[in-house]
Design a protein around this motif. Structure first.
Motif, PDB file in Angstrom:
ATOM      1  N   SER A 143       0.837  -1.201   0.000  1.00  0.00           N
ATOM      2  CA  SER A 143       0.000   0.000   0.000  1.00  0.00           C
ATOM      3  C   SER A 143       0.871   1.249   0.000  1.00  0.00           C
ATOM      4  O   SER A 143       0.622   2.208  -0.739  1.00  0.00           O
ATOM      5  CB  SER A 143      -0.924  -0.010   1.221  1.00  0.00           C
ATOM      6  OG  SER A 143      -1.763   1.129   1.235  1.00  0.00           O
ATOM      7  N   SER A 149       2.769   1.488  -3.484  1.00  0.00           N
ATOM      8  CA  SER A 149       1.932   1.940  -4.595  1.00  0.00           C
ATOM      9  C   SER A 149       1.700   3.448  -4.553  1.00  0.00           C
ATOM     10  O   SER A 149       1.577   4.095  -5.599  1.00  0.00           O
ATOM     11  CB  SER A 149       0.591   1.204  -4.587  1.00  0.00           C
ATOM     12  OG  SER A 149      -0.174   1.554  -3.455  1.00  0.00           O
ATOM     13  N   THR A 170      -2.756   4.598   5.031  1.00  0.00           N
ATOM     14  CA  THR A 170      -2.306   3.224   5.275  1.00  0.00           C
ATOM     15  C   THR A 170      -2.700   2.759   6.673  1.00  0.00           C
ATOM     16  O   THR A 170      -3.140   1.623   6.855  1.00  0.00           O
ATOM     17  CB  THR A 170      -0.776   3.133   5.113  1.00  0.00           C
ATOM     18  OG1 THR A 170      -0.399   3.611   3.817  1.00  0.00           O
ATOM     19  CG2 THR A 170      -0.302   1.694   5.271  1.00  0.00           C
ATOM     20  N   TRP A 194      -6.661  -6.095  -1.157  1.00  0.00           N
ATOM     21  CA  TRP A 194      -5.945  -4.810  -1.150  1.00  0.00           C
ATOM     22  C   TRP A 194      -4.488  -5.001  -1.545  1.00  0.00           C
ATOM     23  O   TRP A 194      -3.894  -4.155  -2.200  1.00  0.00           O
ATOM     24  CB  TRP A 194      -6.053  -4.160   0.219  1.00  0.00           C
ATOM     25  CG  TRP A 194      -5.715  -2.700   0.207  1.00  0.00           C
ATOM     26  CD1 TRP A 194      -4.537  -2.116   0.572  1.00  0.00           C
ATOM     27  CD2 TRP A 194      -6.557  -1.623  -0.226  1.00  0.00           C
ATOM     28  NE1 TRP A 194      -4.589  -0.754   0.415  1.00  0.00           N
ATOM     29  CE2 TRP A 194      -5.818  -0.426  -0.077  1.00  0.00           C
ATOM     30  CE3 TRP A 194      -7.858  -1.559  -0.706  1.00  0.00           C
ATOM     31  CZ2 TRP A 194      -6.341   0.811  -0.409  1.00  0.00           C
ATOM     32  CZ3 TRP A 194      -8.387  -0.320  -1.030  1.00  0.00           C
ATOM     33  CH2 TRP A 194      -7.623   0.844  -0.878  1.00  0.00           C
ATOM     34  N   SER A 196      -2.888  -3.181  -4.786  1.00  0.00           N
ATOM     35  CA  SER A 196      -1.707  -2.320  -4.641  1.00  0.00           C
ATOM     36  C   SER A 196      -0.585  -2.775  -5.563  1.00  0.00           C
ATOM     37  O   SER A 196       0.107  -1.950  -6.170  1.00  0.00           O
ATOM     38  CB  SER A 196      -1.227  -2.323  -3.183  1.00  0.00           C
ATOM     39  OG  SER A 196      -2.207  -1.796  -2.320  1.00  0.00           O
TER      40      SER A 196
END
Length: 354
Positions: A244, A247, A295, A313, A317
């Protein structure tokens, strides 16, 4: 002005779609399990009652029937498209097709691969539909330090001339890098409903409720995994947090790499480097704070939810990171071609003058 109004209307429509989608009922109960009446199945299946929520089912008759049933399993009938439409356009048009795609793909492999392949197909479709807008959005992210430098240059100057000069420099930056600021609205307009649809579909697809990935049940929560030291869900949860951050940071990292290459080629002075770094520091800190807060919010939400959500997720990502690298490569290649053409045209003009 008419162009600005047109883009403004598109933005309002995007916000309306977001608010409409956000109004959808939560398919999970307070225990983090999917409500049994929210599950989307492609075939008749039987699920252990411990894997679903029956206490918070909306239909009183169904709830009473499920609670009075002494069996350890609950039977889920196939979910038709018409019944999905009965719950609203968002369920019928977006959530149901995505959930059924996950179910179909998972039937050939497992639930984990169903999520991976579905996410990949959807992201590729969005990328194809919004190719130019995504390139523009990517360049905007990479040029944030340059935009901040222009804003700092005119900080505190509120006279008409300064505002006009700042607007001209900003527009020149956009033009030189082939950026269309309002193009990102199209990306948001398409991405938001689909991303939310994928989010709900991952929670509601039958295969993700009772399925597994490489032998690991996707119904287990990271919180429970930490308590039992089950390393599979813990690793997925940790990788989700790392990816996360990656990205979100990747466009900035690639922008910095390009800037270093340019500085090496142009041999800029140390003074100028120091000045630009101090000007970009404030914006970098703001962006980092936003990234870490986002995050942290995702990590807090997902720690008590089934690992299927963390897995989704993580996959999203990773795919977004790959798309960022691809967009960056295409954008740089396009910029290099434009520069070569400009140099060629300048050379021809110079020869004609001679």
């Amino acid at each position: 002005m008419s162009k600005i109004r047109r883009h403004y209307k598109v933005l309002l429509l995007s916000l309306f779609v977001l608010l409409t989608c956000s109004a959808c009922s939560n398919p999970r109960g307070t225990d983090g399990k999917t409500k049994v009446d929210q599950i989307i199945a492609s075939e008749k299946i039987e699920i252990d009652k411990s894997q679903v929520n029956i206490e918070e089912v909306a239909d009183p008759a169904l709830k009473e029937e499920l609670i009075s049933d002494t069996s350890d399993v609950v039977t889920i009938e196939p979910t038709s498209w018409s019944s999905a439409w009965g719950n609203g356009w968002f369920d019928g048009l977006i959530v149901w097709p995505i959930a059924q795609l996950i179910n179909v793909l998972a039937s050939f492999t497992d639930a984990g691969w169903g999520i991976i392949l579905t996410t990949l197909l959807i992201q590729l479709l969005i990328y194809v539909l919004t190719y130019k807008s995504q390139l523009s959005q990517q360049r905007m992210q990479e040029l944030q330090p340059e935009m901040q430098r222009i804003q700092n240059k005119y900080a505190g100057k509120n006279d008409e001339r300064s505002r006009m000069l700042m607007a001209q420099e900003t527009q020149k930056l956009y033009t030189d890098n082939d950026i269309h600021p309002f193009g990102s609205i199209l990306v948001m307009f398409i991405q938001l409903p689909v991303m939310m649809g994928m989010f709900y579909a991952t929670m509601r697809a039958a295969t993700t409720v009772y399925g597994s990935f490489m032998g690991m049940p996707l119904s287990e929560t990271p919180l429970g995994a930490f308590a039992n030291l089950d390393w599979g869900p813990i690793i997925i949860y940790a990788l989700m947090i790392v990816m996360s951050i990656v990205s979100m940071q990747l466009p900035k990292w690639m922008g910095k790499m390009d800037k270093k290459k340019q500085e090496a080629n142009q041999k800029k002075s140390k003074f100028k480097k120091k000045e630009e770094q101090s000007q970009g520091g404030m914006m970098a800190n703001t962006m980092n704070m936003t990234m870490y807060m986002t995050t942290a919010m995702v990590a807090f939400m997902y720690i008590s939810w089934p690992i299927a959500m963390s897995f989704y997720w993580l996959v999203s990502s990773a795919i977004r990171s790959g798309m960022s690298v691809l967009s960056h490569y295409v954008s740089n290649k396009k910029a290099a071609a434009q520069a070569a053409n400009a140099a060629h045209d300048a050379g021809i003009l110079k020869n004609r003058k001679k």
